[in-house]
Write a protein that holds these residues in place. Structure first.
Motif, short mmCIF file in Angstrom:
data_model
loop_
_atom_site.label_atom_id
_atom_site.label_comp_id
_atom_site.label_asym_id
_atom_site.label_seq_id
_atom_site.Cartn_x
_atom_site.Cartn_y
_atom_site.Cartn_z
N GLN A 1 3.52 5.80 -5.61
CA GLN A 1 3.33 5.88 -7.06
C GLN A 1 2.16 6.80 -7.41
O GLN A 1 2.25 7.61 -8.34
CB GLN A 1 3.09 4.47 -7.63
CG GLN A 1 4.29 3.54 -7.54
CD GLN A 1 3.97 2.14 -8.03
OE1 GLN A 1 2.86 1.87 -8.48
NE2 GLN A 1 4.96 1.24 -7.93
N TYR A 2 1.08 6.65 -6.64
CA TYR A 2 -0.09 7.50 -6.90
C TYR A 2 0.22 8.99 -6.68
O TYR A 2 -0.16 9.85 -7.48
CB TYR A 2 -1.24 7.07 -5.99
CG TYR A 2 -2.42 8.02 -6.00
CD1 TYR A 2 -3.32 8.02 -7.05
CD2 TYR A 2 -2.60 8.94 -4.95
CE1 TYR A 2 -4.39 8.90 -7.07
CE2 TYR A 2 -3.65 9.82 -4.96
CZ TYR A 2 -4.55 9.79 -6.02
OH TYR A 2 -5.60 10.67 -6.04
N ASP A 3 0.96 9.27 -5.60
CA ASP A 3 1.29 10.67 -5.32
C ASP A 3 2.15 11.27 -6.42
O ASP A 3 1.94 12.40 -6.86
CB ASP A 3 2.03 10.76 -3.98
CG ASP A 3 1.11 10.42 -2.81
OD1 ASP A 3 -0.13 10.58 -2.98
OD2 ASP A 3 1.62 10.04 -1.75
N SER A 4 3.14 10.50 -6.89
CA SER A 4 4.00 11.02 -7.96
C SER A 4 3.21 11.23 -9.25
O SER A 4 3.35 12.26 -9.93
CB SER A 4 5.17 10.05 -8.19
OG SER A 4 4.68 8.77 -8.62
N CYS A 5 2.32 10.24 -9.56
CA CYS A 5 1.49 10.37 -10.77
C CYS A 5 0.54 11.56 -10.65
O CYS A 5 0.34 12.33 -11.61
CB CYS A 5 0.73 9.08 -11.00
SG CYS A 5 -0.28 9.07 -12.50
N ALA A 6 -0.09 11.73 -9.46
CA ALA A 6 -1.02 12.84 -9.25
C ALA A 6 -0.30 14.18 -9.36
O ALA A 6 -0.83 15.15 -9.93
CB ALA A 6 -1.68 12.71 -7.89
N CYS B 1 0.83 -1.22 0.00
CA CYS B 1 0.00 0.00 0.00
C CYS B 1 0.86 1.26 0.00
O CYS B 1 0.57 2.22 -0.72
CB CYS B 1 -0.92 -0.03 1.21
SG CYS B 1 -1.97 1.44 1.35
N ASP B 2 1.96 1.21 0.78
CA ASP B 2 2.86 2.37 0.80
C ASP B 2 3.49 2.60 -0.57
O ASP B 2 3.62 3.74 -1.04
CB ASP B 2 3.94 2.16 1.85
CG ASP B 2 3.36 2.16 3.27
OD1 ASP B 2 2.27 2.76 3.45
OD2 ASP B 2 3.98 1.58 4.18
N GLU B 3 3.90 1.51 -1.23
CA GLU B 3 4.48 1.64 -2.56
C GLU B 3 3.47 2.23 -3.55
O GLU B 3 3.79 3.14 -4.33
CB GLU B 3 4.99 0.28 -3.04
CG GLU B 3 6.16 -0.25 -2.23
CD GLU B 3 6.57 -1.66 -2.65
OE1 GLU B 3 5.86 -2.21 -3.53
OE2 GLU B 3 7.55 -2.19 -2.11
N LYS B 4 2.23 1.66 -3.51
CA LYS B 4 1.19 2.16 -4.42
C LYS B 4 0.85 3.63 -4.14
O LYS B 4 0.62 4.42 -5.07
CB LYS B 4 -0.08 1.31 -4.27
CG LYS B 4 0.09 -0.14 -4.66
CD LYS B 4 0.28 -0.30 -6.17
CE LYS B 4 0.35 -1.79 -6.54
NZ LYS B 4 0.59 -1.97 -7.99
#
Length: 563
Positions: A418-423, A412-415
């Motif tokens: 990734q989500y924060d960088s993509c956002a 979950c931390d990895e995802k």
């Protein structure tokens, strides 16, 4: 009529009249008082009308008021028969006649003041025929008439000249009609706005006054007479009730909002404590019935407790009585022991018995405590072993779940990273796109405005080109009518007319400057003549009155001689 009376009362209560009327007191004025009010209003317009009606004959009052109303151009509604009714009503002080006059005068007081002031110089004086026999008076009167006729002719010529200048314009009649309608509508708009504001002020003041009068009457316990007063009272009561209900409704709404907020807060607290939802519908009914059964049980238990408390009070009182009785017996026993010489025997005996009893109780309690503790230890050991055997499988599952939870948390931390960088990347792209769209929209708006401006300029240039072409055609044309339509010819004509007009005005200015001194001298002579005429008139009237009195005295003497 009611609006007229409201406006009249409101105007009379203001400066410069300050009558301090209300609707009731004004409507209850006597005819003589009402005529005096009309005379005061006319005196405000023309100071010469300041007269006390008690010192003036009714015929003279009516003649004076009618002459001033005629000068002020007041037109009563109706035909000739109504005019006679108007005169008669003015003499007797009739309300239907005087109220419209007051309303009309108070609406345009400043305008009428100016008209009354100018009327002294514009109205032709009626010189009696016997005074016209004087040559000086007759010559002055003729000169005055000829001067006024010359001024009238000049004004007529000027009006005709202006009409001719305007008639050359296109759509003259239509433009004149539109201008006339515009002037009428503006005057009507100003009048309606003024009337609306005045009515608002009157409605507010009248409502306040009505409420005060109703309160005064209610305080005096006087009956409210008339349907109008009853309706006003009912209206005020209803309005007060309505305001009270509105306040109650507002308070109820605020209370409901606060209760809803409190209920939502309680729901959230309940969810935090036990994780359950608030009961609704049938569940809430069952819960209420359960609470009712519990409350009945609680009431029974409470009653039993109250009975036990009462019995405990009785037992406590009995114990106190027995203690007092025991103390008395002990005192008697001690006195008897002292008499027998064995004092303290009963106390020592009691202490020995008490100590022996305590020792036996302690021994028995120690034995019971050891047995109980051994049995309790056995039970706890068996219970712990049972719980261990029961929790062994659960502990194994918990270990597996913990390991799985750690793996999922890591994933979950990895995802999430990734989500924060993509956002963040999408947000930056979105902001760039929005800036570009905003810039393109601004450019589009600028281009559109430039396009519309260019189109307008092209149309203006086309119109100017068309006008120039038409002007050129008219100027080159051999037809005289076409040449007259040319703007150059029209401007040339206008310039010539203005030059002629300026020349005439300069000549007129020269004439006025030359005749200013003689005219002022003539005006002074005219005022002196007017004063002389007034003096002659007074002398003539005085002479006539003295002649009539002498005739009456002479006739009275003859009558006495006959007797």
């Amino acid at each position: 009529m009611s609006d007229q009376i409201k406006f009249i009362v409101d105007s009379l209560n203001k400066e410069p009249f300050r009558k301090n009327y209300n609707l009731i007191t004004f409507d209850s004025l006597e005819p003589m008082q009402l005529l005096q009010v009309l005379s005061d209003v006319l005196a405000e317009i023309d100071p010469k009308q300041l007269v006390d009606l008690r010192e003036e004959m009714p015929e003279q009052t009516a003649k004076r008021m009618l002459s001033l109303l005629g000068i002020l151009k007041y037109k009563p509604s109706g035909n000739a028969t109504d005019m006679s009714t108007f005169r008669q009503g003015l003499v007797i002080g009739s309300k239907p006649v005087i109220y419209p006059v007051l309303h009309w005068l108070l609406q345009r007081t400043n305008e009428l003041k100016k008209r009354a002031y100018l009327a002294r110089f514009l109205i032709k004086l009626e010189v009696p025929s016997e005074f016209l026999q004087d040559e000086t008076v007759a010559d002055t009167n003729k000169q005055d008439i000829s001067a006024m006729e010359e001024e009238k002719d000049q004004l007529i010529k000027r009006v005709e000249h202006l009409k001719k200048r305007v008639e050359t314009a296109q759509n003259y009649q239509w433009m004149l009609k539109i201008a006339r309608q515009l002037r009428v509508e503006k005057e009507r708009e100003e009048y309606l706005a003024q009337q609306k504001q005045e009515q608002k002020n009157q409605i507010n003041e009248i409502n306040t006054e009505i409420n005060q009068l109703i309160e005064k009457k209610m305080m005096r316990n006087e009956p409210i007479e008339g349907k109008l007063s009853l309706y006003r009272q009912q209206a005020s009561i209803i309005s007060r009730k309505k305001e009270a209900k509105a306040e109650e409704l507002q308070e109820a709404k605020e209370k409901l909002a606060s209760l809803e907020r409190e209920a939502s807060l309680k729901r959230n607290q309940t969810r935090e404590f036990d994780g359950t939802e608030v009961l609704k519908g049938d569940e809430f009914k069952r819960y209420v019935s359960k609470l009712r059964s519990k409350s009945t049980v609680f009431k029974k238990k409470h009653q039993i407790i109250a009975e036990l408390k009462a019995e405990f009070g009785l037992l406590q009182r009995t114990e106190e009585l027995l203690k007092q009785r025991h103390e008395n017996i002990q005192q008697q026993l001690q006195t008897m022991e002292e008499k027998k010489g064995i004092s303290g025997y009963s106390y020592t005996q009691e202490e020995l018995e008490r100590v022996s009893a305590l020792k036996s109780e302690v021994d028995e309690m120690k034995g019971r405590t050891l047995d109980d503790m051994s049995e309790m230890v056995k039970k706890l050991n068996s219970l712990v072993s049972e719980k261990k055997s029961a929790l062994a499988s659960v502990i194994k599952e918990l270990r597996q779940l913990r390991q799985k939870c750690q793996e999922l948390t890591q994933e979950c931390d990895e995802k999430k990273s990734q989500y924060d960088s993509c956002a963040a990347g999408l947000e930056s792209n979105r902001s760039k796109l929005e800036q570009e769209v905003r810039r393109l929209r601004e450019e589009c708006l600028q281009e559109e405005s430039r396009y519309h401006y260019t189109n307008c300029m092209i149309k203006n240039l086309e119109v100017q080109l068309r006008r120039a072409t038409d002007e050129m055609k008219a100027y080159i044309s051999s037809d005289q009518q076409e040449k007259r339509k040319a703007i150059r010819e029209q401007y040339t004509k206008n310039i010539a007319e203005q030059e002629n007009l300026g020349k005439k005005l300069r000549e007129k200015q020269k004439v006025v400057r030359e005749s200013h001194g003689p005219n002022m001298k003539q005006a002074k002579m005219w005022r002196d003549l007017q004063q002389l005429m007034e003096c002659k008139k007074q002398c003539f009237l005085k002479q006539q009155s003295q002649t009539s009195i002498g005739q009456v005295i002479q006739e009275g003497g003859e009558d006495r001689l006959i007797l």
